[in-house]
Write a protein that holds these residues in place. Sequence first.
Motif, PDB file in Angstrom:
ATOM      1  N   LYS A  12       0.836  -1.209   0.000  1.00 39.58           N
ATOM      2  CA  LYS A  12       0.000   0.000   0.000  1.00 39.58           C
ATOM      3  C   LYS A  12       0.872   1.261   0.000  1.00 39.58           C
ATOM      4  CE  LYS A  12      -3.852  -2.407   2.277  1.00 39.58           C
ATOM      5  NZ  LYS A  12      -4.892  -2.340   3.324  1.00 39.58           N
ATOM      6  N   TYR A  52     -12.106  -2.790  -3.912  1.00 36.93           N
ATOM      7  CA  TYR A  52     -12.817  -2.866  -2.622  1.00 36.93           C
ATOM      8  C   TYR A  52     -14.323  -2.792  -2.867  1.00 36.93           C
ATOM      9  CZ  TYR A  52      -8.517  -2.367   0.169  1.00 36.93           C
ATOM     10  OH  TYR A  52      -7.292  -2.569   0.777  1.00 36.93           O
ATOM     11  N   ARG A  58     -19.885  -3.595   3.673  1.00 39.44           N
ATOM     12  CA  ARG A  58     -19.479  -4.257   4.925  1.00 39.44           C
ATOM     13  C   ARG A  58     -19.310  -3.265   6.072  1.00 39.44           C
ATOM     14  NH1 ARG A  58     -14.193  -6.636   3.343  1.00 39.44           N
ATOM     15  NH2 ARG A  58     -14.035  -7.453   5.445  1.00 39.44           N
ATOM     16  N   THR A  67     -10.625   4.664   3.311  1.00 43.69           N
ATOM     17  CA  THR A  67      -9.759   3.676   2.659  1.00 43.69           C
ATOM     18  C   THR A  67      -9.386   4.128   1.249  1.00 43.69           C
ATOM     19  OG1 THR A  67     -10.749   1.924   3.982  1.00 43.69           O
ATOM     20  CG2 THR A  67      -9.581   1.243   1.983  1.00 43.69           C
ATOM     21  N   ARG A  91      -1.613 -14.500   3.903  1.00 44.08           N
ATOM     22  CA  ARG A  91      -2.420 -13.864   4.959  1.00 44.08           C
ATOM     23  C   ARG A  91      -1.777 -14.096   6.330  1.00 44.08           C
ATOM     24  NH1 ARG A  91      -6.884 -10.429   3.632  1.00 44.08           N
ATOM     25  NH2 ARG A  91      -7.996 -11.224   5.439  1.00 44.08           N
ATOM     26  N   THR A  97      -5.905  -7.550  10.347  1.00 44.51           N
ATOM     27  CA  THR A  97      -6.163  -6.232   9.752  1.00 44.51           C
ATOM     28  C   THR A  97      -5.604  -5.081  10.584  1.00 44.51           C
ATOM     29  OG1 THR A  97      -8.186  -7.104   8.786  1.00 44.51           O
ATOM     30  CG2 THR A  97      -7.995  -4.704   8.919  1.00 44.51           C
ATOM     31  N   GLU A 120     -10.707   4.649  14.368  1.00 36.24           N
ATOM     32  CA  GLU A 120     -12.111   5.046  14.487  1.00 36.24           C
ATOM     33  C   GLU A 120     -12.247   6.417  15.143  1.00 36.24           C
ATOM     34  OE1 GLU A 120     -13.971   0.575  14.045  1.00 36.24           O
ATOM     35  OE2 GLU A 120     -14.034   1.513  16.031  1.00 36.24           O
ATOM     36  N   ILE A 126      -7.219   2.298   8.449  1.00 39.73           N
ATOM     37  CA  ILE A 126      -6.161   1.553   9.114  1.00 39.73           C
ATOM     38  C   ILE A 126      -4.956   1.490   8.180  1.00 39.73           C
ATOM     39  CG2 ILE A 126      -5.476  -0.757   9.889  1.00 39.73           C
ATOM     40  CD1 ILE A 126      -7.334   0.410  11.810  1.00 39.73           C
ATOM     41  N   ASN A 128      -2.150  -0.230   7.235  1.00 36.88           N
ATOM     42  CA  ASN A 128      -1.665  -1.578   7.560  1.00 36.88           C
ATOM     43  C   ASN A 128      -0.769  -2.174   6.475  1.00 36.88           C
ATOM     44  OD1 ASN A 128      -3.660  -2.055   5.710  1.00 36.88           O
ATOM     45  ND2 ASN A 128      -4.995  -3.213   7.093  1.00 36.88           N
ATOM     46  N   HIS A 131      -2.009  -5.405   1.427  1.00 40.31           N
ATOM     47  CA  HIS A 131      -3.254  -6.141   1.175  1.00 40.31           C
ATOM     48  C   HIS A 131      -2.889  -7.507   0.599  1.00 40.31           C
ATOM     49  CE1 HIS A 131      -7.021  -7.443  -0.648  1.00 40.31           C
ATOM     50  NE2 HIS A 131      -6.289  -7.721  -1.719  1.00 40.31           N
TER      51      HIS A 131
HETATM   52  N1  LIG Z   1     -12.911  -0.057  11.091  1.00 42.65           N
HETATM   53  C1  LIG Z   1     -12.076   0.379  10.147  1.00 42.65           C
HETATM   54  N2  LIG Z   1     -11.567   1.623  10.243  1.00 42.65           N
HETATM   55  C2  LIG Z   1     -10.723   2.084   9.308  1.00 42.65           C
HETATM   56  N3  LIG Z   1     -10.337   1.399   8.200  1.00 42.65           N
HETATM   57  C3  LIG Z   1     -10.805   0.160   8.064  1.00 42.65           C
HETATM   58  C4  LIG Z   1     -11.704  -0.423   9.011  1.00 42.65           C
HETATM   59  N4  LIG Z   1     -12.002  -1.676   8.594  1.00 42.65           N
HETATM   60  C5  LIG Z   1     -11.328  -1.854   7.445  1.00 42.65           C
HETATM   61  N5  LIG Z   1     -10.608  -0.757   7.110  1.00 42.65           N
HETATM   62  C6  LIG Z   1      -9.758  -0.575   5.949  1.00 42.65           C
HETATM   63  O1  LIG Z   1     -10.289  -1.349   4.891  1.00 42.65           O
HETATM   64  C7  LIG Z   1      -9.327  -2.333   4.467  1.00 42.65           C
HETATM   65  C8  LIG Z   1     -10.062  -3.602   4.062  1.00 42.65           C
HETATM   66  O2  LIG Z   1     -10.688  -4.183   5.184  1.00 42.65           O
HETATM   67  P1  LIG Z   1     -10.774  -5.767   5.310  1.00 42.65           P
HETATM   68  O3  LIG Z   1     -11.743  -6.093   6.391  1.00 42.65           O
HETATM   69  O4  LIG Z   1     -10.970  -6.346   3.951  1.00 42.65           O
HETATM   70  O5  LIG Z   1      -9.344  -6.128   5.909  1.00 42.65           O
HETATM   71  P2  LIG Z   1      -8.134  -6.919   5.317  1.00 42.65           P
HETATM   72  O6  LIG Z   1      -8.637  -8.010   4.428  1.00 42.65           O
HETATM   73  O7  LIG Z   1      -7.225  -7.289   6.431  1.00 42.65           O
HETATM   74  O8  LIG Z   1      -7.435  -5.778   4.519  1.00 42.65           O
HETATM   75  P3  LIG Z   1      -7.118  -5.705   2.980  1.00 42.65           P
HETATM   76  O9  LIG Z   1      -8.392  -6.030   2.236  1.00 42.65           O
HETATM   77  O10 LIG Z   1      -6.633  -4.329   2.748  1.00 42.65           O
HETATM   78  O11 LIG Z   1      -6.093  -6.762   2.825  1.00 42.65           O
HETATM   79  C9  LIG Z   1      -8.401  -2.506   5.657  1.00 42.65           C
HETATM   80  O12 LIG Z   1      -7.129  -2.980   5.305  1.00 42.65           O
HETATM   81  C10 LIG Z   1      -8.341  -1.102   6.212  1.00 42.65           C
HETATM   82  O13 LIG Z   1      -7.376  -0.298   5.509  1.00 42.65           O
END
Ligand SMILES: Nc1ncnc2c1ncn2[C@@H]1O[C@H](COP(=O)(O)OP(=O)(O)OP(=O)(O)O)[C@@H](O)[C@H]1O
Length: 164
Positions: A12, A52, A58, A67, A91, A97, A120, A126, A128, A131
């Motif tokens: 990212k 996404y 979701r 995001t 993963r 996440t 939040e 996030i 992170n 992906h």
């Molecule tokens: N509660 C949240 N607050 C802020 N950002 C969020 C939140 N939940 C998800 N995201 C963002 O959306 C992305 C996708 O969420 P997902 O639940 O698919 O997590 P992931 O599969 O671990 O991440 P990715 O799809 O990026 O690999 C996260 O990586 C994060 O950047």
Amino acid sequence: MAAIERTLVLLKPDAVARGLTGRLVQRFEDVGLKIVGIKMKQMDADLTRRHYFDLEERFGKGVYDATATYMQQGPVVALLLEGVEAVANVRRMIGPTFPGQAAPGTIRGDFAHMSKAYAEATGKAIANLVHASGSVDEAKYESELWFGADEQFDYPGLAERYVF
Ligand SMILES: Nc1ncnc2c1ncn2[C@@H]1O[C@H](COP(=O)(O)OP(=O)(O)OP(=O)(O)O)[C@@H](O)[C@H]1O
């Protein structure tokens, strides 16, 4: 039978901007995963929506918008990786996440620490770093989204030469 799979990884914008590209690619190569596609790309609104596609449904518009801003703040590096059960293995290497919950030894645990509560409270996505496809079906969809047929490569005889 254990399957050889392909999975889509994005380094990212925060990973690229922090100069972590080489170290993160190295971690995947170190475990024996093979790079079968690689490119750098600036995501736009359309690609973000297609990548996404279910995020807003979701988690709501706030998380989607945060995001999208995060993913478009600079270029990403897209990798197509191949290996034994590559989807689950990558993963596992990345960790959960929210980096604040990620154990040391995972990419998110070693290179980031943002918590869900902080994201939040501030309305930020996030951060992170990475992906990776969450399932074999998702990997198929994302591989086709990110890499044309002429951008995906085979190493002849690779499976026989794997070092596990
Ligand atoms: N509660 C949240 N607050 C802020 N950002 C969020 C939140 N939940 C998800 N995201 C963002 O959306 C992305 C996708 O969420 P997902 O639940 O698919 O997590 P992931 O599969 O671990 O991440 P990715 O799809 O990026 O690999 C996260 O990586 C994060 O950047």
